[in-house]
Write an enzyme that holds these catalytic residues in place. Structure first.
Site, PDB file in Angstrom:
ATOM      1  N   ASN A  95       0.822  -1.215   0.000  1.00 49.35           N
ATOM      2  CA  ASN A  95       0.000   0.000   0.000  1.00 49.35           C
ATOM      3  C   ASN A  95       0.854   1.262   0.000  1.00 49.35           C
ATOM      4  OD1 ASN A  95      -2.359  -1.325  -0.224  1.00 49.35           O
ATOM      5  ND2 ASN A  95      -3.090  -0.968   1.852  1.00 49.35           N
TER       6      ASN A  95
ATOM      7  N   ILE B  50      -0.371   5.837 -11.830  1.00 47.55           N
ATOM      8  CA  ILE B  50       0.273   7.134 -12.056  1.00 47.55           C
ATOM      9  C   ILE B  50      -0.744   8.107 -12.669  1.00 47.55           C
ATOM     10  CG2 ILE B  50       2.684   6.373 -12.134  1.00 47.55           C
ATOM     11  CD1 ILE B  50       2.448   6.532 -15.257  1.00 47.55           C
TER      12      ILE B  50
ATOM     13  N   CYS C  78      -8.015   2.322   3.151  1.00 49.33           N
ATOM     14  CA  CYS C  78      -6.728   1.648   3.314  1.00 49.33           C
ATOM     15  C   CYS C  78      -5.521   2.584   3.231  1.00 49.33           C
ATOM     16  CB  CYS C  78      -6.593   0.530   2.290  1.00 49.33           C
ATOM     17  SG  CYS C  78      -7.748  -0.813   2.619  1.00 49.33           S
TER      18      CYS C  78
HETATM   19  N1  LIG Z   1     -11.584  -2.508   2.299  1.00 45.66           N
HETATM   20  C1  LIG Z   1     -10.546  -2.883   1.574  1.00 45.66           C
HETATM   21  O1  LIG Z   1     -10.431  -2.609   0.370  1.00 45.66           O
HETATM   22  C2  LIG Z   1      -9.436  -3.696   2.204  1.00 45.66           C
HETATM   23  C3  LIG Z   1      -8.503  -4.338   1.367  1.00 45.66           C
HETATM   24  C4  LIG Z   1      -7.493  -5.089   1.965  1.00 45.66           C
HETATM   25  C5  LIG Z   1      -7.407  -5.142   3.361  1.00 45.66           C
HETATM   26  N2  LIG Z   1      -8.319  -4.483   4.131  1.00 45.66           N
HETATM   27  C6  LIG Z   1      -8.194  -4.603   5.585  1.00 45.66           C
HETATM   28  O2  LIG Z   1      -9.156  -5.562   6.024  1.00 45.66           O
HETATM   29  C7  LIG Z   1      -9.694  -5.189   7.292  1.00 45.66           C
HETATM   30  C8  LIG Z   1     -11.193  -5.060   7.208  1.00 45.66           C
HETATM   31  O3  LIG Z   1     -11.487  -4.006   6.322  1.00 45.66           O
HETATM   32  P1  LIG Z   1     -12.973  -3.749   5.774  1.00 45.66           P
HETATM   33  O4  LIG Z   1     -12.877  -2.640   4.789  1.00 45.66           O
HETATM   34  O5  LIG Z   1     -13.597  -5.042   5.382  1.00 45.66           O
HETATM   35  O6  LIG Z   1     -13.679  -3.218   7.130  1.00 45.66           O
HETATM   36  P2  LIG Z   1     -15.215  -2.894   7.359  1.00 45.66           P
HETATM   37  O7  LIG Z   1     -15.241  -1.746   8.279  1.00 45.66           O
HETATM   38  O8  LIG Z   1     -15.944  -2.823   6.069  1.00 45.66           O
HETATM   39  O9  LIG Z   1     -15.768  -4.190   8.118  1.00 45.66           O
HETATM   40  C9  LIG Z   1     -15.345  -4.582   9.377  1.00 45.66           C
HETATM   41  C10 LIG Z   1     -16.452  -5.411  10.022  1.00 45.66           C
HETATM   42  O10 LIG Z   1     -15.947  -5.964  11.236  1.00 45.66           O
HETATM   43  C11 LIG Z   1     -17.007  -5.975  12.176  1.00 45.66           C
HETATM   44  N3  LIG Z   1     -16.450  -6.143  13.524  1.00 45.66           N
HETATM   45  C12 LIG Z   1     -15.848  -5.234  14.326  1.00 45.66           C
HETATM   46  N4  LIG Z   1     -15.453  -5.804  15.474  1.00 45.66           N
HETATM   47  C13 LIG Z   1     -15.792  -7.121  15.387  1.00 45.66           C
HETATM   48  C14 LIG Z   1     -15.634  -8.232  16.243  1.00 45.66           C
HETATM   49  N5  LIG Z   1     -15.044  -8.129  17.439  1.00 45.66           N
HETATM   50  N6  LIG Z   1     -16.095  -9.435  15.826  1.00 45.66           N
HETATM   51  C15 LIG Z   1     -16.698  -9.565  14.631  1.00 45.66           C
HETATM   52  N7  LIG Z   1     -16.880  -8.547  13.791  1.00 45.66           N
HETATM   53  C16 LIG Z   1     -16.435  -7.329  14.151  1.00 45.66           C
HETATM   54  C17 LIG Z   1     -17.718  -4.662  11.933  1.00 45.66           C
HETATM   55  O11 LIG Z   1     -19.033  -4.658  12.470  1.00 45.66           O
HETATM   56  C18 LIG Z   1     -17.697  -4.623  10.394  1.00 45.66           C
HETATM   57  O12 LIG Z   1     -18.841  -5.251   9.852  1.00 45.66           O
HETATM   58  C19 LIG Z   1      -8.959  -3.900   7.684  1.00 45.66           C
HETATM   59  O13 LIG Z   1      -7.838  -4.232   8.456  1.00 45.66           O
HETATM   60  C20 LIG Z   1      -8.515  -3.343   6.343  1.00 45.66           C
HETATM   61  O14 LIG Z   1      -7.396  -2.520   6.462  1.00 45.66           O
HETATM   62  C21 LIG Z   1      -9.329  -3.778   3.584  1.00 45.66           C
END
Ligand SMILES: NC(=O)c1ccc[n+]([C@@H]2O[C@H](COP(=O)([O-])OP(=O)(O)OC[C@H]3O[C@@H](n4cnc5c(N)ncnc54)[C@H](O)[C@@H]3O)[C@@H](O)[C@H]2O)c1
Length: 448
Positions: free
Chosen positions: A214, A256, A266
């Site tokens: 990233n 780019i 992210c």
């Molecule tokens: N969104 C992206 O494009 C992307 C890509 C790669 C990596 N990531 C990483 O993946 C992770 C998740 O990102 P996201 O965008 O899916 O997040 P998000 O906010 O869309 O979803 C997170 C979910 O986790 C749930 N949650 C919180 N605490 C919890 C618990 N204790 N038990 C069960 N569920 C719980 C929330 O209610 C929510 O539904 C992050 O670390 C992010 O950096 C995201």
């Protein structure tokens, strides 16, 4: 295989739906009861192309289930994926409370061998913290159960998440246990059939790989934005420069594209977490610090152009905005450039008329009712009576608009394009004043 996934957001839900599509039995666990109830009915809480049919097929086949019951979650899957959010903490570091809360629940209920797979983006050393938290739960219960913690960072892109999961460029598996690596490789086999894309490494390297990826992408964006700002001042056109450098295979064309800054859930938080992480081990990431600084500055560029054009007299002006999501094909507005622009316009006394093909509900959720914001259901409606149009997200439907209609609807024909969608000479011929990012005939008076 039986898989449990904690967190039903962009990553967890896509992972769950795709694994169920491949024949696995997936149980998704989330703390948000409302979200789980909707998902049980097949209603998606997010917009992601291609996801809805997968979820409904999984539900119908009984291979995709949803619950808020952690005991059931721990009992269900050999694989226990952690896909919860890791938001930015006040000091810029990643907030691990949700990840550790899942680890706590696993420790509370674990009674058979499980592989805990960390898919959330987490600082280096988190797998050890997860392990300690689970072990604490086992110790408190006075039981001894074998488990492994693996790092498996996710690289999917919102807007193309299903496709990315189905055809990943790589599957990074961080573990020192060859048996665990093999089991995870088997789970991913259906998605990497034409050639093995698994890259197995130690846990810490896997955790760092995600941040490095990233940071690299963010660096490319800030680099081109920096050159764009220079091009503008030198009377060069960044779009020519972009093609000129992208044609070099060592550089390539991706990431780019000059614009009004990167956003999303992210890049901003991961760049900031990497900086904080580096500081914690006494190392200053000069390059990555600059990437962040350039991006924060870039998010102000459109506002500055608008303000310069109106000689800083923005009180009472109506600005139409096309695009609220942080990028096309998603409704995600986390850290979106549109939010920075709107806040600056509001501070200057403007009224915003905004349109986005899918993010209007999200905008309603974030901003509620405001007197200085009108959310419009059609792009044309946003233009009505506006003093200028600003384009923030490069949705496809904005690429070939009806320029005559734009001209007729705006009080004066002026377009501020944060994504360089149009040919400046065409707009000039049509009698529309056009200010883009880093183009020779942009507003040169801009002071950043
Ligand atoms: N969104 C992206 O494009 C992307 C890509 C790669 C990596 N990531 C990483 O993946 C992770 C998740 O990102 P996201 O965008 O899916 O997040 P998000 O906010 O869309 O979803 C997170 C979910 O986790 C749930 N949650 C919180 N605490 C919890 C618990 N204790 N038990 C069960 N569920 C719980 C929330 O209610 C929510 O539904 C992050 O670390 C992010 O950096 C995201």
């Amino acid at each position: 295989m039986r898989v449990t996934i904690y967190g039903s957001g962009y990553v967890g839900l896509v992972t769950g739906a795709c694994l169920a599509e491949a024949g696995n039995h997936v149980l998704c666990v989330d703390i948000d009861e409302g979200k789980i109830d909707r998902l049980k009915r097949g209603e998606l809480p997010i917009y992601e192309p291609g996801l809805e049919p997968l979820v409904s097929r999984g539900l119908q086949a009984g291979r995709l289930k949803f619950t808020v019951d952690f005991r059931e979650g721990v009992a269900h899957g050999l694989f226990q994926f952690i896909s919860v959010g890791t938001p930015q903490d006040e000091d810029g570091s990643a907030d691990l409370q949700h990840v550790l809360a899942v680890a706590h629940s696993v420790g509370e209920y674990l009674d058979d061998y499980r592989i805990i797979v960390n898919k959330s983006t987490v600082p280096i050393g988190t797998a050890e913290k997860v392990e300690t938290e689970i072990q604490r739960g086992l110790d408190q219960r006075g039981v001894s159960v074998e488990f492994d913690v693996v790092s498996n960072p996710e690289f999917l892109k919102e807007g193309a998440a299903v496709e990315d999961f189905m055809k990943p460029d790589r599957v990074v598996i961080g573990t020192d246990n060859p048996r665990t690596a093999e089991l995870l490789r088997t789970l991913y086999d259906p998605f990497t059939r034409n050639h093995d894309r698994a890259i197995v490494m130690d846990v810490r390297s896997a955790e760092l790989t995600k941040y490095a990826a990233n940071a690299m992408l963010a660096t490319r964006i800030s680099f081109i934005n920096e050159i764009a700002n220079l091009a503008e001042r030198l009377g060069a056109d960044i779009e020519h420069v972009r093609r000129g450098i992208g044609s070099d295979p060592r550089i390539g064309y991706s990431f780019i594209y000059p614009g009004c800054g990167y956003g999303g859930s992210c890049f901003p938080k991961d760049v900031s977490a990497l900086i904080a992480l580096s500081k914690s081990v006494g190392y200053e990431l000069d390059l990555i610090n600059a990437v962040e600084t350039v991006n924060k500055r870039q998010k102000k560029v459109l506002f500055q152009k608008i303000s310069d054009f109106f000689s800083n007299q923005l009180e009472g002006k109506v600005i139409a905005i096309w695009g609220l999501a942080f990028k096309p094909d998603t409704d995600d507005m986390r850290e979106a450039s549109s939010r920075d622009l709107m806040e600056m316009l509001w501070d200057a006394g403007c009224h915003v008329r905004a349109y986005d093909p899918v993010a209007l509900d999200e905008a309603r959720r974030i901003f509620g009712k405001r007197r200085d914001l009108t959310l419009c259901e059609r792009a044309e409606d946003a233009l009505a009576g506006a003093d200028a149009l600003a384009i923030v997200t490069e949705w496809r439907e904005f690429r070939s608009p009806d320029f005559e209609a734009i001209k007729a609807s705006l009080r004066q024909p002026v377009v501020f394009d944060g994504r360089n969608l149009y040919d400046p000479s065409l707009l000039r011929r049509l009698g529309i004043q056009y200010f883009a990012i880093g183009r020779g005939d942009s507003l040169r008076t801009t002071t950043i």
